[in-house]
Design a protein around this motif. Structure first.
Motif, PDB file in Angstrom:
ATOM      1  N   THR A  17       0.840  -1.196   0.000  1.00  0.00           N
ATOM      2  CA  THR A  17       0.000   0.000   0.000  1.00  0.00           C
ATOM      3  C   THR A  17       0.879   1.251   0.000  1.00  0.00           C
ATOM      4  N   ASN A  18       0.267   2.409  -0.150  1.00  0.00           N
ATOM      5  CA  ASN A  18       0.964   3.686  -0.092  1.00  0.00           C
ATOM      6  C   ASN A  18       1.485   3.922   1.330  1.00  0.00           C
ATOM      7  N   GLY A  19       2.718   4.398   1.453  1.00  0.00           N
ATOM      8  CA  GLY A  19       3.348   4.588   2.749  1.00  0.00           C
ATOM      9  C   GLY A  19       2.640   5.576   3.655  1.00  0.00           C
ATOM     10  N   GLU A  20       2.177   6.685   3.098  1.00  0.00           N
ATOM     11  CA  GLU A  20       1.478   7.677   3.912  1.00  0.00           C
ATOM     12  C   GLU A  20       0.148   7.124   4.420  1.00  0.00           C
ATOM     13  N   TYR A  21      -0.531   6.388   3.551  1.00  0.00           N
ATOM     14  CA  TYR A  21      -1.776   5.730   3.964  1.00  0.00           C
ATOM     15  C   TYR A  21      -1.484   4.735   5.084  1.00  0.00           C
ATOM     16  N   ALA A  22      -0.445   3.928   4.908  1.00  0.00           N
ATOM     17  CA  ALA A  22      -0.069   2.928   5.910  1.00  0.00           C
ATOM     18  C   ALA A  22       0.223   3.595   7.254  1.00  0.00           C
ATOM     19  N   ALA A  23       0.952   4.699   7.230  1.00  0.00           N
ATOM     20  CA  ALA A  23       1.278   5.409   8.467  1.00  0.00           C
ATOM     21  C   ALA A  23       0.014   5.880   9.184  1.00  0.00           C
ATOM     22  N   SER A  24      -0.955   6.360   8.422  1.00  0.00           N
ATOM     23  CA  SER A  24      -2.197   6.832   9.055  1.00  0.00           C
ATOM     24  C   SER A  24      -2.986   5.679   9.661  1.00  0.00           C
ATOM     25  N   VAL A  25      -3.008   4.535   8.995  1.00  0.00           N
ATOM     26  CA  VAL A  25      -3.695   3.351   9.524  1.00  0.00           C
ATOM     27  C   VAL A  25      -3.020   2.888  10.814  1.00  0.00           C
ATOM     28  N   ILE A  26      -1.699   2.830  10.801  1.00  0.00           N
ATOM     29  CA  ILE A  26      -0.940   2.380  11.977  1.00  0.00           C
ATOM     30  C   ILE A  26      -1.227   3.276  13.175  1.00  0.00           C
ATOM     31  N   LEU A  39      12.599   5.706   3.324  1.00  0.00           N
ATOM     32  CA  LEU A  39      13.006   4.976   2.127  1.00  0.00           C
ATOM     33  C   LEU A  39      13.749   3.716   2.553  1.00  0.00           C
ATOM     34  N   ASP A  40      13.343   2.571   2.023  1.00  0.00           N
ATOM     35  CA  ASP A  40      13.979   1.301   2.374  1.00  0.00           C
ATOM     36  C   ASP A  40      15.461   1.350   2.017  1.00  0.00           C
ATOM     37  N   GLY A  41      16.272   0.897   2.938  1.00  0.00           N
ATOM     38  CA  GLY A  41      17.705   0.826   2.701  1.00  0.00           C
ATOM     39  C   GLY A  41      18.507   1.956   3.317  1.00  0.00           C
ATOM     40  N   ILE A  42      17.848   3.025   3.765  1.00  0.00           N
ATOM     41  CA  ILE A  42      18.624   4.089   4.394  1.00  0.00           C
ATOM     42  C   ILE A  42      19.008   3.667   5.806  1.00  0.00           C
ATOM     43  N   PRO A  43      20.165   4.093   6.280  1.00  0.00           N
ATOM     44  CA  PRO A  43      20.598   3.722   7.627  1.00  0.00           C
ATOM     45  C   PRO A  43      19.692   4.336   8.698  1.00  0.00           C
ATOM     46  N   VAL A  44      19.410   3.551   9.729  1.00  0.00           N
ATOM     47  CA  VAL A  44      18.614   4.012  10.868  1.00  0.00           C
ATOM     48  C   VAL A  44      19.279   3.546  12.151  1.00  0.00           C
ATOM     49  N   THR A  45      18.894   4.152  13.260  1.00  0.00           N
ATOM     50  CA  THR A  45      19.427   3.727  14.550  1.00  0.00           C
ATOM     51  C   THR A  45      18.894   2.342  14.888  1.00  0.00           C
ATOM     52  N   ALA A  46      19.627   1.614  15.704  1.00  0.00           N
ATOM     53  CA  ALA A  46      19.245   0.247  16.055  1.00  0.00           C
ATOM     54  C   ALA A  46      18.501   0.164  17.386  1.00  0.00           C
ATOM     55  N   ASP A  47      18.229   1.308  18.004  1.00  0.00           N
ATOM     56  CA  ASP A  47      17.541   1.289  19.292  1.00  0.00           C
ATOM     57  C   ASP A  47      16.097   0.833  19.127  1.00  0.00           C
ATOM     58  N   PHE A  48      15.592   0.114  20.121  1.00  0.00           N
ATOM     59  CA  PHE A  48      14.219  -0.389  20.098  1.00  0.00           C
ATOM     60  C   PHE A  48      13.341   0.555  20.890  1.00  0.00           C
ATOM     61  N   ARG A  49      12.232   0.985  20.267  1.00  0.00           N
ATOM     62  CA  ARG A  49      11.302   1.899  20.935  1.00  0.00           C
ATOM     63  C   ARG A  49       9.869   1.433  20.707  1.00  0.00           C
ATOM     64  N   CYS A  50       9.105   1.374  21.787  1.00  0.00           N
ATOM     65  CA  CYS A  50       7.707   0.950  21.702  1.00  0.00           C
ATOM     66  C   CYS A  50       6.808   2.009  21.079  1.00  0.00           C
ATOM     67  N   ASP A  51       7.309   3.211  20.944  1.00  0.00           N
ATOM     68  CA  ASP A  51       6.478   4.295  20.416  1.00  0.00           C
ATOM     69  C   ASP A  51       6.792   4.642  18.954  1.00  0.00           C
ATOM     70  N   VAL A  57       9.453   2.207   2.566  1.00  0.00           N
ATOM     71  CA  VAL A  57       8.851   2.305   1.245  1.00  0.00           C
ATOM     72  C   VAL A  57       9.917   2.285   0.152  1.00  0.00           C
ATOM     73  N   ASP A  58       9.479   1.947  -1.072  1.00  0.00           N
ATOM     74  CA  ASP A  58      10.369   2.040  -2.224  1.00  0.00           C
ATOM     75  C   ASP A  58      10.306   3.455  -2.791  1.00  0.00           C
ATOM     76  N   ARG A  59      10.972   3.681  -3.900  1.00  0.00           N
ATOM     77  CA  ARG A  59      11.029   5.030  -4.491  1.00  0.00           C
ATOM     78  C   ARG A  59       9.666   5.524  -4.978  1.00  0.00           C
ATOM     79  N   ASN A  60       8.709   4.618  -5.116  1.00  0.00           N
ATOM     80  CA  ASN A  60       7.360   4.998  -5.525  1.00  0.00           C
ATOM     81  C   ASN A  60       6.436   5.241  -4.331  1.00  0.00           C
ATOM     82  N   GLY A  61       6.977   5.098  -3.120  1.00  0.00           N
ATOM     83  CA  GLY A  61       6.177   5.334  -1.922  1.00  0.00           C
ATOM     84  C   GLY A  61       5.333   4.152  -1.492  1.00  0.00           C
TER      85      GLY A  61
END
Length: 70
Positions: A17-26, A39-51, A57-61
């Motif tokens: 589904t569309n990423g923005e739509y998915a975020a609103s549903v979540i 964007l899938d593949g970009i580096p992110v922190t490894a910390d775990f957060r419940c919030d 998403v891919d380049r098409n969102g």
């Protein structure tokens, strides 16, 4: 680790589904989290957060991985 967190913690039904739509549903289904579209593949922190849910998403969102708390 996700068992420590309250509410729904994974959204496999949103893959493809569309990423923005998915975020609103979540955020509607679990008001304790902020959904962040990235964007899938970009580096992110490894910390775990419940919030936090990362919506990858891919380049098409389009969601390419199951969004989960973390």
């Amino acid at each position: 680790m996700s068992s420590e967190c309250h509410g729904k913690n994974a959204w496999p039904e949103l893959v493809g589904t569309n990423g923005e739509y998915a975020a609103s549903v979540i955020e509607k289904e679990n008001t304790s989290v902020d959904a962040v579209v990235i964007l899938d593949g970009i580096p992110v922190t490894a910390d775990f957060r419940c919030d936090r849910v990362r919506v990858r998403v891919d380049r098409n969102g389009i969601v390419v991985k199951v969004p989960t708390i973390g």
